[in-house]
Design a protein around this motif. Structure first.
Motif, PDB file in Angstrom:
ATOM      1  N   CYS A  42       0.852  -1.183   0.000  1.00  0.00           N
ATOM      2  CA  CYS A  42       0.000   0.000   0.000  1.00  0.00           C
ATOM      3  C   CYS A  42       0.895   1.243   0.000  1.00  0.00           C
ATOM      4  O   CYS A  42       1.508   1.566   1.018  1.00  0.00           O
ATOM      5  CB  CYS A  42      -0.882  -0.040   1.244  1.00  0.00           C
ATOM      6  N   SER A  46      -3.546   7.595   1.134  1.00  0.00           N
ATOM      7  CA  SER A  46      -4.935   7.578   1.602  1.00  0.00           C
ATOM      8  C   SER A  46      -4.972   7.134   3.067  1.00  0.00           C
ATOM      9  O   SER A  46      -4.048   6.475   3.554  1.00  0.00           O
ATOM     10  CB  SER A  46      -5.765   6.609   0.750  1.00  0.00           C
ATOM     11  N   GLU A  48      -6.716   4.857   4.403  1.00  0.00           N
ATOM     12  CA  GLU A  48      -6.724   3.391   4.478  1.00  0.00           C
ATOM     13  C   GLU A  48      -5.311   2.831   4.336  1.00  0.00           C
ATOM     14  O   GLU A  48      -4.920   1.925   5.062  1.00  0.00           O
ATOM     15  CB  GLU A  48      -7.652   2.814   3.404  1.00  0.00           C
ATOM     16  N   CYS A  49      -4.533   3.371   3.410  1.00  0.00           N
ATOM     17  CA  CYS A  49      -3.158   2.896   3.230  1.00  0.00           C
ATOM     18  C   CYS A  49      -2.304   3.219   4.449  1.00  0.00           C
ATOM     19  O   CYS A  49      -1.509   2.396   4.884  1.00  0.00           O
ATOM     20  CB  CYS A  49      -2.523   3.522   1.990  1.00  0.00           C
ATOM     21  N   ARG A  51      -3.349   3.516   7.475  1.00  0.00           N
ATOM     22  CA  ARG A  51      -3.780   2.578   8.516  1.00  0.00           C
ATOM     23  C   ARG A  51      -3.164   1.205   8.304  1.00  0.00           C
ATOM     24  O   ARG A  51      -2.666   0.584   9.241  1.00  0.00           O
ATOM     25  CB  ARG A  51      -5.310   2.471   8.532  1.00  0.00           C
ATOM     26  N   ARG A  52      -3.163   0.733   7.071  1.00  0.00           N
ATOM     27  CA  ARG A  52      -2.582  -0.585   6.765  1.00  0.00           C
ATOM     28  C   ARG A  52      -1.082  -0.613   7.035  1.00  0.00           C
ATOM     29  O   ARG A  52      -0.562  -1.579   7.579  1.00  0.00           O
ATOM     30  CB  ARG A  52      -2.841  -0.965   5.305  1.00  0.00           C
TER      31      ARG A  52
END
Length: 150
Positions: A42, A46, A48-49, A51-52
């Motif tokens: 990732c 973003s 989400e990325c 967070r990952r």
């Protein structure tokens, strides 16, 4: 007419088989082991990325066996920064062999990153190369401090 029900049963059987394989693949994709490495590929910024990547870094740093050190990194793994930050975070706890492995990774990251073509932006490559250089220097300092050469 007796052929039609047999053909229908065959089609239904194949549908069940394919459906089972698809559900199995989804279950595999959601496994904690795979999910724990989701941030390695990732590379955008973003939420989400981010967070990952944070979750993956946490999992790697908390991994007592440090099994991630023996995994082969992809250029995207370098671009995400997760592996390099894991080495940076754990350098005082790593064995000399693990430090040397990390130093080798940091040194080869540039070549790996430059081989990706258009999968990464020039800015992503540049940031990652700078991070790899910084981590490589830190690991070399730790090697010089703790590990016998010879």
């Amino acid at each position: 007419m007796s052929e039609r029900p047999a053909a229908t049963r065959k089609a239904a059987t194949w549908t069940l088989v394919v459906g089972s394989l698809t559900l199995g693949a989804c279950a595999i994709g959601a496994s904690p082991e795979i999910e724990s490495r989701a941030g390695l590929g990732c590379v955008d910024d973003s939420a989400e990325c981010v967070r990952r990547r944070q979750a993956t870094l946490r999992n790697m740093v908390d991994d007592k066996s440090r099994s991630w050190i023996n995994e082969s990194p992809t250029p995207e793994a370098y671009a995400s920064g997760v592996r390099l930050f894991a080495y940076k975070s754990k350098k005082k706890e790593l064995s000399c062999d693990e430090l040397k492995r990390g130093k080798l990774e940091a040194d080869t990251a540039r070549t790996s990153l430059q081989s990706v073509g258009t999968r990464l932006t020039p800015a992503q490559v540049s940031r990652s190369v700078m991070l790899a250089g910084e981590v490589g220097r830190e690991l070399q300092n730790e090697i010089n401090r703790r590990c016998k050469t010879g």
